[in-house]
Design an enzyme around this catalytic site. Structure first.
Site, PDB file in Angstrom:
ATOM      1  N   VAL A 110       4.189   1.410   1.903  1.00 60.36           N
ATOM      2  CA  VAL A 110       4.164   0.363   2.919  1.00 60.36           C
ATOM      3  C   VAL A 110       4.485  -0.966   2.247  1.00 60.36           C
ATOM      4  O   VAL A 110       3.907  -1.315   1.208  1.00 60.36           O
ATOM      5  CB  VAL A 110       2.800   0.294   3.620  1.00 60.36           C
ATOM      6  CG1 VAL A 110       2.827  -0.757   4.730  1.00 60.36           C
ATOM      7  CG2 VAL A 110       2.426   1.653   4.199  1.00 60.36           C
TER       8      VAL A 110
ATOM      9  N   GLY B 238       0.816  -1.203   0.000  1.00 61.54           N
ATOM     10  CA  GLY B 238       0.000   0.000   0.000  1.00 61.54           C
ATOM     11  C   GLY B 238       0.848   1.249   0.000  1.00 61.54           C
ATOM     12  O   GLY B 238       2.077   1.201   0.106  1.00 61.54           O
ATOM     13  N   ALA B 239       0.169   2.383  -0.143  1.00 65.75           N
ATOM     14  CA  ALA B 239       0.839   3.669  -0.119  1.00 65.75           C
ATOM     15  C   ALA B 239      -0.056   4.664   0.584  1.00 65.75           C
ATOM     16  O   ALA B 239      -1.273   4.700   0.356  1.00 65.75           O
ATOM     17  CB  ALA B 239       1.155   4.153  -1.534  1.00 65.75           C
ATOM     18  N   GLY B 240       0.531   5.462   1.481  1.00 63.57           N
ATOM     19  CA  GLY B 240      -0.209   6.484   2.198  1.00 63.57           C
ATOM     20  C   GLY B 240       0.073   7.850   1.625  1.00 63.57           C
ATOM     21  O   GLY B 240       0.616   7.996   0.531  1.00 63.57           O
TER      22      GLY B 240
ATOM     23  N   ASP C  32      -7.980  11.919  10.129  1.00 68.33           N
ATOM     24  CA  ASP C  32      -8.136  11.279   8.815  1.00 68.33           C
ATOM     25  C   ASP C  32      -8.838   9.933   8.977  1.00 68.33           C
ATOM     26  O   ASP C  32      -8.404   8.917   8.444  1.00 68.33           O
ATOM     27  CB  ASP C  32      -6.782  11.100   8.143  1.00 68.33           C
ATOM     28  CG  ASP C  32      -6.916  10.801   6.642  1.00 68.33           C
ATOM     29  OD1 ASP C  32      -7.986  11.097   6.082  1.00 68.33           O
ATOM     30  OD2 ASP C  32      -5.965  10.275   6.048  1.00 68.33           O
TER      31      ASP C  32
ATOM     32  N   MET D 298       2.239  10.042   2.448  1.00 69.48           N
ATOM     33  CA  MET D 298       3.643  10.433   2.316  1.00 69.48           C
ATOM     34  C   MET D 298       4.588   9.252   2.220  1.00 69.48           C
ATOM     35  O   MET D 298       5.787   9.452   2.117  1.00 69.48           O
ATOM     36  CB  MET D 298       4.060  11.288   3.518  1.00 69.48           C
ATOM     37  CG  MET D 298       3.309  12.602   3.637  1.00 69.48           C
ATOM     38  SD  MET D 298       3.945  13.568   5.025  1.00 69.48           S
ATOM     39  CE  MET D 298       3.638  12.446   6.390  1.00 69.48           C
TER      40      MET D 298
END
Length: 734
Positions: A84, A77-79, A195, A81
């Site tokens: 992951v 995954g990617a958040g 968030d 900033m």
């Protein structure tokens, strides 16, 4: 011949113009950090490998590569900033989620500070519904990373992808409840998430505990002291509270709003305000009412409409006070038939008539929106004016602090016509066996804590009843005869006073951990005691003295010890604490003693009306309405006596029946007063008319009617016992 003197080199250097602007400082900070990174990478082969690995493919790492000692399995995954990865620990046989700062942010000082801030925040949050941090990058690491608990069940967004019409309501509410526990835990420690959304609810499948949600991604969190991690508006717009789009203050109720949006999405498969562009989404959050959840997905329990409408109120003051209150209201909504609408309608929705009985859970509204609410400032001002008038009219009279009924007029309000309601109109909760005793609501665990006394003998146990399911979930044996209890939900502790001998000369305070459901401590008092009250701001408890004892015991729950005692001059059966004003009110015989907790002195003795017999008036119970500055005293002789907390004068008495009143409680949200009597009846008192509007017969419960009230839902709980020694809790929704 003239020799030209060579100018000193220093004089030929150009002057250095150094700017101290924030932008210049940030650039110098970035250059300095980048220089340290370069020096570190040059002398550390492992760091060179990490940087090359991370930057060679635009900030991603290939499977099988080694990064910071971890072997990368795959990207998961990617958040906002970072990226992951699923990775293996270099020494422990453990799979972790490795979050690495995105390559584009590597030299951005604000982004790096935000990433480090996230690590600091999550490290402070040790909770079963919050993702655990195992390790983090060091101060000399050129790239920042977090090693976190790996949760293999995906996230709530993935659940919605498999169920585009929405999750089953029971499952959605269960996930929201887990998130509420996590958010309230963070809020208690001064941290806002900012968030909250389905993508940040990770799903874990435990073979023993079943499915649970874990809150993750505190990357844009903000502490309550105002220290932010990133820009002002960074949350996903579909779930952002209206106040996030203004320059005004934001507190934990913004997370309550986002959690309500998340509940809407889980129930319906779509966000509350699906719009074509971001500007339209923001405009909807600011001005539009949330659509009825049943209009989007027919079949959802209609009671959830008001739950969501309350959570998504534009004004934070009109929302639930905590995420736990939201989750509890949602659980309560599931307990009612799908055809039952909550009474009334929120703005913009047509009103739907509610069935007469049973009434579904009511909407939480703050005290300043209720009709007839009198502000504390107005009371203070009015009291000051009245005092000046009295002093001018009677200049030679010295005002006595010990007010008596003979000196002040008391308005006796008769009970008047009231509506009788029998116990069989209300549901009950299971509370085990034995005689029903004192009960208290624990809002943090959404349960009722009660004292259960054996029908014969001196065996006592503490029962814990889950409100959502209605079932008894724990029984905790304690020593001695249980008398009274009070709960501090902020620290998950229940205080139980017990009598240790037949002569009632020695008492003990037992501490119950309401989360672990165990005895946390036992504190001997070496004197007689009865009632107990909690200061929920300072997290201490006060135990009222009885018999020949005149000293209040102050209990420290952290040290699990008797911290000190306060001499109040006379015994007192019960007491109540008004934490915001640092004042306690004691049921001291025929007087209401006012105790200043700061100075630890009794500042007034407010005498009750004369009973007119050889038996003096006796106060059995005390309750406080802080927002209206009123104190209610339950007496067997007169019913409920109302006292003005500012002027410390008697205001009125309310006749609750021939048996008077043995206990009184106040719902601080609606200001409704409930008084119990020995004839198995509960009187409902209107705070404005000061008259009984309804009486509730507890019927076969045959109780002395210990009471507790939930201000979030307006629900009253009445403890008692039925046939064969069964203990029951009557659930009353006026």
């Amino acid at each position: 011949m003239h020799h030209r003197t060579k100018a000193p080199r220093l004089q030929r250097r150009k002057p250095c113009h150094t700017s101290n602007s924030p932008a210049s400082q940030a650039k110098r900070c970035a250059r300095s950090r980048r220089a340290r990174e370069i020096r570190y990478v040059r002398r550390c082969p492992a760091a060179r490998r990490d940087v090359r690995t991370h930057e060679s493919r635009g900030g991603t790492v290939d499977a099988g590569a080694i990064f910071a000692g971890f072997r990368i399995d795959r990207r998961i995954g990617a958040g906002g900033m970072g990226v992951v990865y699923l990775a293996r620990h270099p020494r422990l046989d453990r799979t972790v989620a490795l979050k690495v700062l995105g390559a584009g942010f590597a030299t951005d000082p604000r982004a790096r500070a935000a990433f480090e801030r996230e690590a600091d925040l999550i490290a402070r949050l040790d909770h079963p519904n919050i993702v655990t941090v195992h390790d983090r990058s060091g101060p000399d690491d050129p790239l920042l990373w977090l090693s976190m608990q790996y949760v293999g069940g995906g996230d709530a967004d993935g659940l919605l992808a498999a169920a585009p019409q929405g999750l089953p309501p029971e499952r959605a509410v269960r996930l929201i409840t887990d998130a509420a526990h996590a958010l309230d835990f963070a809020h208690e420690r001064g941290i806002l998430h900012r968030d909250v959304k389905p993508a940040n609810l990770l799903i874990d499948h435990d073979p023993r505990a079943g499915e649970r949600a874990l809150l993750t991604d505190f990357g844009i969190a903000r502490t309550l002291d105002g220290t932010a991690t990133v820009s002002h508006v960074a949350a996903t717009l579909a779930y952002a509270a209206p106040e996030r789009f203004s320059s005004g203050p934001t507190d934990h109720r913004a997370d309550v709003y986002s959690l309500g949006c998340t509940l809407f999405h889980l129930l319906t498969g779509q966000t509350p305000f699906p719009r074509a562009d971001q500007a339209a989404v923001i405009a909807a959050h600011l001005a539009e009412h949330v659509p009825p959840v049943t209009a989007v997905r027919p079949g959802v329990p209609p009671a959830l409409e008001t739950v969501i409408a309350t959570a998504l109120a534009k004004d934070p003051n009109h929302r639930y006070p905590t995420c736990g209150h939201l989750a509890y209201a949602a659980q309560e909504a599931l307990r009612w038939p799908a055809t039952a609408h909550i009474g009334g309608a929120h703005p913009g929705h047509p009103a739907v008539a509610a069935p007469a009985e049973p009434a579904p859970p009511t909407t939480y509204l703050p005290v300043d929106t209720r009709p007839g609410r009198t502000r504390r400032r107005a009371l203070v001002a009015a009291s000051a004016v009245a005092t000046i008038v009295v002093l001018l009219a009677a200049a030679a009279v010295v005002f006595e602090r010990n007010h008596t009924a003979a000196a002040l007029p008391v308005s006796h309000q008769p009970g008047g016509p009231s509506t009788p309601v029998t116990a069989d109109k209300f549901p009950t909760l299971d509370s085990g066996t034995g005689l029903g005793g004192s009960i208290a609501l624990d809002a943090s665990t959404h349960s009722i804590i009660g004292i259960q006394q054996a029908v014969s003998g001196h065996s006592t146990s503490i029962s814990i009843t889950d409100i959502a399911s209605g079932h008894l979930t724990a029984t905790i044996p304690i020593d001695g005869d249980g008398v009274q209890l009070a709960v501090d939900p902020g620290i998950h502790i229940a205080y139980v006073t017990t009598m240790d001998d037949a002569a009632d000369k020695s008492s003990t305070v037992v501490l119950i951990d309401t989360v672990a459901r165990t005895v946390a401590g036992s504190i001997p008092l070496h004197s007689s005691a009865w009632g107990v009250a909690v200061d929920t701001i300072r997290h201490v408890a006060f135990v009222a003295p009885t018999s020949n004892n005149t000293r209040i015991s102050v209990i420290d729950p952290i040290a699990k010890s008797l911290a000190s005692t306060i001499d109040v001059g006379k015994p007192a059966w019960n007491m109540a604490v008004d934490a915001p004003s640092d004042t306690a009110y004691l049921a001291a015989g025929d007087s209401l003693a006012v105790l200043d907790l700061a100075s630890r002195t009794v500042t007034a003795q407010i005498k009750m009306p004369d009973s007119g017999s050889i038996v003096p008036t006796s106060i059995r119970s005390v309750a406080i309405d802080h927002d209206r500055s009123l104190v209610y005293a339950a007496t067997e002789e007169f019913g409920v006596v109302i006292v003005d907390a500012i002027s410390r004068t008697l205001v009125a008495t309310v006749n609750t029946g021939t048996h008077g009143a043995t206990q009184v409680v106040v719902d601080p949200s609606s200001h409704t007063v409930y008084a119990a009597a020995d004839d198995n009846r509960v009187a409902v008192i209107n705070p404005d008319s000061r008259a009984v509007t309804k009486t509730i017969a507890t019927g076969t419960l045959e109780a002395q009617s210990p009471l507790t009230v939930d201000s979030a839902t307006g629900t009253l709980y009445v403890a008692g016992f039925g046939a064969a020694g069964s203990a029951k809790i009557l659930v009353v929704r006026p």
